[in-house]
Design a protein around this motif. Structure first.
Motif, PDB file in Angstrom:
ATOM      1  N   SER A   1      31.094  10.629  54.436  1.00 33.57           N
ATOM      2  CA  SER A   1      31.173  11.432  55.652  1.00 33.57           C
ATOM      3  C   SER A   1      32.520  12.151  55.741  1.00 33.57           C
ATOM      4  CB  SER A   1      30.980  10.542  56.890  1.00 33.57           C
ATOM      5  OG  SER A   1      31.976   9.542  56.922  1.00 33.57           O
TER       6      SER A   1
ATOM      7  N   GLU B   1      28.703  10.317  47.705  1.00 33.11           N
ATOM      8  CA  GLU B   1      28.359  10.666  49.082  1.00 33.11           C
ATOM      9  C   GLU B   1      29.350  10.024  50.032  1.00 33.11           C
ATOM     10  OE1 GLU B   1      24.239  10.284  50.257  1.00 33.11           O
ATOM     11  OE2 GLU B   1      23.671  10.226  48.143  1.00 33.11           O
TER      12      GLU B   1
ATOM     13  N   GLU C   1      30.264  17.588  61.087  1.00 31.44           N
ATOM     14  CA  GLU C   1      29.249  17.744  60.040  1.00 31.44           C
ATOM     15  C   GLU C   1      29.123  16.463  59.215  1.00 31.44           C
ATOM     16  OE1 GLU C   1      26.460  19.500  57.491  1.00 31.44           O
ATOM     17  OE2 GLU C   1      27.202  20.257  59.401  1.00 31.44           O
TER      18      GLU C   1
ATOM     19  N   ASN D   1      34.320  19.960  60.258  1.00 28.53           N
ATOM     20  CA  ASN D   1      33.938  19.168  59.090  1.00 28.53           C
ATOM     21  C   ASN D   1      33.717  17.704  59.452  1.00 28.53           C
ATOM     22  OD1 ASN D   1      33.914  21.276  57.274  1.00 28.53           O
ATOM     23  ND2 ASN D   1      36.015  20.942  56.616  1.00 28.53           N
TER      24      ASN D   1
ATOM     25  N   LYS E   1      26.495   8.470  60.890  1.00 25.78           N
ATOM     26  CA  LYS E   1      26.987   8.165  59.543  1.00 25.78           C
ATOM     27  C   LYS E   1      28.377   7.537  59.534  1.00 25.78           C
ATOM     28  CE  LYS E   1      23.998  10.724  56.839  1.00 25.78           C
ATOM     29  NZ  LYS E   1      23.431  10.418  55.590  1.00 25.78           N
TER      30      LYS E   1
ATOM     31  N   LYS F   1      28.090  15.589  49.955  1.00 23.72           N
ATOM     32  CA  LYS F   1      27.641  15.083  48.663  1.00 23.72           C
ATOM     33  C   LYS F   1      28.247  15.942  47.556  1.00 23.72           C
ATOM     34  CE  LYS F   1      23.119  14.631  46.497  1.00 23.72           C
ATOM     35  NZ  LYS F   1      21.702  14.705  46.806  1.00 23.72           N
TER      36      LYS F   1
ATOM     37  N   LYS G   1      34.896  14.676  54.141  1.00 23.20           N
ATOM     38  CA  LYS G   1      34.893  15.753  53.145  1.00 23.20           C
ATOM     39  C   LYS G   1      36.179  15.768  52.319  1.00 23.20           C
ATOM     40  CE  LYS G   1      33.856  20.652  52.749  1.00 23.20           C
ATOM     41  NZ  LYS G   1      33.544  21.888  53.471  1.00 23.20           N
TER      42      LYS G   1
ATOM     43  N   THR H   1      27.275  13.572  61.066  1.00 20.99           N
ATOM     44  CA  THR H   1      25.853  13.827  61.314  1.00 20.99           C
ATOM     45  C   THR H   1      25.063  13.884  60.010  1.00 20.99           C
ATOM     46  OG1 THR H   1      26.315  16.191  61.431  1.00 20.99           O
ATOM     47  CG2 THR H   1      26.139  15.022  63.503  1.00 20.99           C
ATOM     48  N   ASN H   2      25.489  14.706  59.049  1.00 18.83           N
ATOM     49  CA  ASN H   2      24.724  14.888  57.806  1.00 18.83           C
ATOM     50  C   ASN H   2      25.382  14.248  56.592  1.00 18.83           C
ATOM     51  OD1 ASN H   2      22.978  16.504  59.306  1.00 18.83           O
ATOM     52  ND2 ASN H   2      24.169  18.326  58.884  1.00 18.83           N
ATOM     53  N   GLY H   3      26.698  14.197  56.563  1.00 15.45           N
ATOM     54  CA  GLY H   3      27.421  13.681  55.413  1.00 15.45           C
ATOM     55  C   GLY H   3      27.602  14.755  54.350  1.00 15.45           C
TER      56      GLY H   3
END
Length: 184
Positions: free
Chosen positions: A141, A139, A78, A75, A31, A85, A143, A81-83
């Motif tokens: 990546s 969204e 994370e 973070n 991502k 939202k 945070k 890899t996942n992002g």
């Protein structure tokens, strides 16, 4: 000793972590890529699929930085890899939102529309369904940046306690107050 700081961070497949000079940690994944400058007192070691964060002493300052820097690195992993939202609901009659590229156009009861320029790292979408308040979905990546932008958008019209109108996070509960008591 910090319980959060002590636990190692697992590196998932497809993610590469490098520690450069001046303690700059770079994380690359599907991502995107994130970099974070870690405090010079904290050491970051990358070993066989996991990251260990260590501190030099048990001073209060080092203990605080230990858990903080471990959480920041976790973070970042994370995020790539996942992002992450965040969803914002626009509660109020006539409240609307539209996204054109990196511009967010919000109508929240002022005499003019608010046009908010989103950072390039954030993807936004606005959806309007019948019977539900308009929803803005952000969204990213990163945070930290995502939370900051969501808070900035929310601050344009915070939810008020009497009617509950305003921009709120999805799932946020607004405590309502009783209105003015009626006359005799």
């Amino acid at each position: 000793m910090s319980r959060i700081g002590r636990s190692p961070i697992a590196i998932p497949s497809g993610v590469t972590v490098t520690v450069g000079k001046d303690n700059v940690v770079t994380v690359k994944g599907p991502k995107g890529e994130l970099t974070e400058s870690i405090n010079r007192d904290i050491t970051v070691e990358v070993n066989e699929g996991q990251i260990d964060v260590k501190r030099p002493t048990d001073q209060i300052r080092h203990r605080a930085l230990h858990g903080l820097n471990r959480a920041l690195i976790a973070n970042m992993i994370e995020g790539v890899t996942n992002g992450f939202k965040k969803e914002l609901d626009l509660v109020g009659v006539g409240f609307r939102a539209a996204v054109q590229g990196q511009l967010l156009d919000i109508s929240v009861g002022y005499s003019h529309n608010i046009v908010f320029d989103l950072p390039k790292e954030i993807k936004a979408s606005a959806e309007m369904q019948k019977g539900l308040p308009p929803r803005i979905t952000l969204e990213s990546s990163d945070k930290q940046l995502l939370g900051q932008v969501a808070a900035k958008i929310r601050s344009m019209r915070k939810p008020e306690p009497y009617k509950g109108k305003g921009i709120r996070y999805a799932g946020e509960v607004v405590r309502r107050k009783a209105g003015k008591a009626a006359g005799k």
